[in-house]
Motif scaffolding. Structure first.
Motif, PDB file in Angstrom:
ATOM      1  N   ALA A  50       0.836  -1.202   0.000  1.00 36.68           N
ATOM      2  CA  ALA A  50       0.000   0.000   0.000  1.00 36.68           C
ATOM      3  C   ALA A  50       0.870   1.251   0.000  1.00 36.68           C
ATOM      4  CB  ALA A  50      -0.935  -0.013   1.213  1.00 36.68           C
ATOM      5  N   ARG A  51       1.926   1.230   0.803  1.00 34.95           N
ATOM      6  CA  ARG A  51       2.811   2.396   0.871  1.00 34.95           C
ATOM      7  C   ARG A  51       3.565   2.609  -0.441  1.00 34.95           C
ATOM      8  NH1 ARG A  51       6.105   5.371   5.410  1.00 34.95           N
ATOM      9  NH2 ARG A  51       7.130   6.848   4.015  1.00 34.95           N
ATOM     10  N   GLN A  52       3.960   1.518  -1.094  1.00 39.21           N
ATOM     11  CA  GLN A  52       4.653   1.677  -2.384  1.00 39.21           C
ATOM     12  C   GLN A  52       3.794   2.481  -3.358  1.00 39.21           C
ATOM     13  OE1 GLN A  52       5.625  -2.327  -3.714  1.00 39.21           O
ATOM     14  NE2 GLN A  52       7.773  -2.023  -3.191  1.00 39.21           N
ATOM     15  N   LYS A  53       2.504   2.235  -3.322  1.00 41.77           N
ATOM     16  CA  LYS A  53       1.604   2.939  -4.244  1.00 41.77           C
ATOM     17  C   LYS A  53       1.557   4.435  -3.947  1.00 41.77           C
ATOM     18  CE  LYS A  53      -1.192  -1.203  -4.802  1.00 41.77           C
ATOM     19  NZ  LYS A  53      -2.490  -1.846  -4.559  1.00 41.77           N
ATOM     20  N   THR A  54       1.407   4.793  -2.675  1.00 36.15           N
ATOM     21  CA  THR A  54       1.329   6.217  -2.349  1.00 36.15           C
ATOM     22  C   THR A  54       2.674   6.916  -2.544  1.00 36.15           C
ATOM     23  OG1 THR A  54       1.578   5.711   0.010  1.00 36.15           O
ATOM     24  CG2 THR A  54      -0.659   6.065  -0.808  1.00 36.15           C
ATOM     25  N   ASP A  55       3.749   6.235  -2.196  1.00 39.30           N
ATOM     26  CA  ASP A  55       5.079   6.822  -2.415  1.00 39.30           C
ATOM     27  C   ASP A  55       5.298   7.098  -3.900  1.00 39.30           C
ATOM     28  OD1 ASP A  55       5.608   6.688   0.287  1.00 39.30           O
ATOM     29  OD2 ASP A  55       7.033   5.023   0.149  1.00 39.30           O
ATOM     30  N   TYR A  56       4.927   6.130  -4.725  1.00 49.51           N
ATOM     31  CA  TYR A  56       5.110   6.258  -6.174  1.00 49.51           C
ATOM     32  C   TYR A  56       4.288   7.431  -6.724  1.00 49.51           C
ATOM     33  CZ  TYR A  56       5.309   4.983 -11.101  1.00 49.51           C
ATOM     34  OH  TYR A  56       5.515   4.999 -12.458  1.00 49.51           O
ATOM     35  N   LEU A  57       3.009   7.471  -6.358  1.00 51.77           N
ATOM     36  CA  LEU A  57       2.135   8.531  -6.877  1.00 51.77           C
ATOM     37  C   LEU A  57       2.578   9.914  -6.423  1.00 51.77           C
ATOM     38  CD1 LEU A  57      -1.484   7.115  -6.692  1.00 51.77           C
ATOM     39  CD2 LEU A  57      -0.114   7.595  -8.710  1.00 51.77           C
ATOM     40  N   PHE A  58       2.935  10.036  -5.144  1.00 46.72           N
ATOM     41  CA  PHE A  58       3.338  11.357  -4.675  1.00 46.72           C
ATOM     42  C   PHE A  58       4.645  11.794  -5.339  1.00 46.72           C
ATOM     43  CE2 PHE A  58       5.142  14.615  -2.011  1.00 46.72           C
ATOM     44  CZ  PHE A  58       4.071  15.491  -1.952  1.00 46.72           C
ATOM     45  N   ALA A  59       5.573  10.865  -5.477  1.00 44.94           N
ATOM     46  CA  ALA A  59       6.854  11.211  -6.112  1.00 44.94           C
ATOM     47  C   ALA A  59       6.647  11.697  -7.545  1.00 44.94           C
ATOM     48  CB  ALA A  59       7.793  10.006  -6.088  1.00 44.94           C
ATOM     49  N   LYS A  60       5.719  11.072  -8.267  1.00 45.99           N
ATOM     50  CA  LYS A  60       5.519  11.403  -9.674  1.00 45.99           C
ATOM     51  C   LYS A  60       4.551  12.566  -9.902  1.00 45.99           C
ATOM     52  CE  LYS A  60       4.755   9.442 -14.191  1.00 45.99           C
ATOM     53  NZ  LYS A  60       4.715   8.262 -15.013  1.00 45.99           N
ATOM     54  N   TYR A  61       3.476  12.651  -9.107  1.00 48.19           N
ATOM     55  CA  TYR A  61       2.413  13.623  -9.383  1.00 48.19           C
ATOM     56  C   TYR A  61       2.260  14.721  -8.318  1.00 48.19           C
ATOM     57  CZ  TYR A  61       1.002  10.287 -12.945  1.00 48.19           C
ATOM     58  OH  TYR A  61       0.992   9.446 -14.032  1.00 48.19           O
ATOM     59  N   LYS A  62       2.886  14.542  -7.155  1.00 45.25           N
ATOM     60  CA  LYS A  62       2.796  15.521  -6.058  1.00 45.25           C
ATOM     61  C   LYS A  62       1.340  15.797  -5.645  1.00 45.25           C
ATOM     62  CE  LYS A  62       7.263  16.271  -6.090  1.00 45.25           C
ATOM     63  NZ  LYS A  62       7.884  14.965  -6.080  1.00 45.25           N
ATOM     64  N   LEU A  63       0.527  14.729  -5.609  1.00 41.59           N
ATOM     65  CA  LEU A  63      -0.875  14.845  -5.234  1.00 41.59           C
ATOM     66  C   LEU A  63      -1.154  14.033  -3.981  1.00 41.59           C
ATOM     67  CD1 LEU A  63      -2.429  14.267  -8.779  1.00 41.59           C
ATOM     68  CD2 LEU A  63      -2.315  16.451  -7.558  1.00 41.59           C
ATOM     69  N   ASP A  64      -2.073  14.519  -3.148  1.00 40.88           N
ATOM     70  CA  ASP A  64      -2.521  13.717  -2.016  1.00 40.88           C
ATOM     71  C   ASP A  64      -3.194  12.467  -2.569  1.00 40.88           C
ATOM     72  OD1 ASP A  64      -1.619  15.479  -0.070  1.00 40.88           O
ATOM     73  OD2 ASP A  64      -3.514  16.581   0.013  1.00 40.88           O
ATOM     74  N   CYS A  65      -2.904  11.344  -1.952  1.00 37.41           N
ATOM     75  CA  CYS A  65      -3.369  10.089  -2.529  1.00 37.41           C
ATOM     76  C   CYS A  65      -3.461   9.001  -1.479  1.00 37.41           C
ATOM     77  CB  CYS A  65      -2.422   9.644  -3.639  1.00 37.41           C
ATOM     78  SG  CYS A  65      -0.708   9.464  -3.090  1.00 37.41           S
TER      79      CYS A  65
END
Length: 191
Positions: A50-65
Motif C-alpha cells: 500500500a505504501r509503495q503505491k502512495t510513495d510512487y504517486l506522490f513522487a511522480k504527481y505531487k498529489l494527495d493520494c
C-alpha cells in the motif's frame, strides 16, 4: 470538494470506496490523472505494498493520494494467498486463482480465513495507515454472481451467504475494505 487520488483502476474498488466515503471527497482513479504506469507491488506485507503505491504517486504527481493492498489469508494454507492474492495462480485470472485455492484446500476441514485490507494515505506531507479485516471461512464451491475476486468462496463469520451473494450495500457495511475505508473516512472528516 477535496480531491484524493486512489491508486487503482479497479472500477469495483473505486465504487466501493466512493460509496463509503460519500460526497465529501471526490475520489479519482489512476486513469483520471492519466497514469497508466504499472505501480510496483513488491512488498512482503499489505502495508508495504500500500505504501509503495502512495510513495510512487506522490513522487511522480505531487498529489494527495491513497492506495490499498488487500488479500485473503487462509489458515490451512499458512496464510496464503496473502499478498499474492491477485496473482496466486501465477496470473491475474481470478477463476484460476480460485481454482488453485479450492484445489489446495481439498480434503481439509479447517477452512478458516480472513480478508485483510491496509490503506496507506499520503496527505499534507504525512503518511497514515488504516486497517480492516473480516473473519470467515472458505467453502468448497463458488456461490453468487456479485462482487469480485474471492467473493464467491468466502462466507463471513455470522453469515450464511458468500460475499458474492450479498448486495453491494450489505457487503459494504461489513467487508475488510469497508472497515478500513470507514477508518479513512472518519480520519478525513475529523481532519
Amino acid at each position: 470538494m477535496t480531491e484524493l487520488i486512489f491508486a487503482t483502476n479497479n472500477a469495483h474498488k473505486l465504487e466501493e470506496v466512493q460509496a463509503i466515503i460519500g460526497d465529501k471527497f471526490a475520489i479519482k482513479s489512476l486513469a483520471d490523472i492519466g497514469c497508466e504506469d504499472d505501480i510496483p507491488e513488491t512488498g512482503e506485507t499489505f502495508q508495504e505494498n500500500a505504501r509503495q503505491k502512495t510513495d510512487y504517486l506522490f513522487a511522480k504527481y505531487k498529489l494527495d493520494c491513497f492506495g490499498d493492498d488487500s488479500g485473503l489469508e487462509i489458515d490451512a494454507l499458512n496464510g496464503e494467498p496473502g499478498v499474492y492474492s491477485a496473482r496466486y495462480s501465477g496470473s491475474r485470472d481470478m477463476e484460476k486463482n480460485i481454482d488453485l485455492v479450492l484445489e489446495r484446500l481439498e480434503g481439509k476441514t479447517h477452512r478458516a480465513a480472513r480478508f485483510k485490507t491496509v490503506i496507506s494515505l499520503f496527505l499534507n506531507g504525512k503518511q497514515h495507515y488504516f486497517e480492516g479485516a473480516i473473519e470467515g471461512r472458505i467453502i468448497a464451491e463458488r456461490r453468487g454472481g456479485k462482487g469480485f475476486g474471492y467473493d464467491p468462496i468466502f462466507i463471513p463469520e455470522g453469515y450464511q451467504q458468500t460475499f458474492a451473494e450479498m448486495s453491494a450495500e450489505e457487503k459494504n457495511t461489513i467487508s475488510h475494505r469497508a472497515i478500513a475505508v470507514q477508518k479513512l473516512a472518519d480520519f478525513l472528516v475529523s481532519g
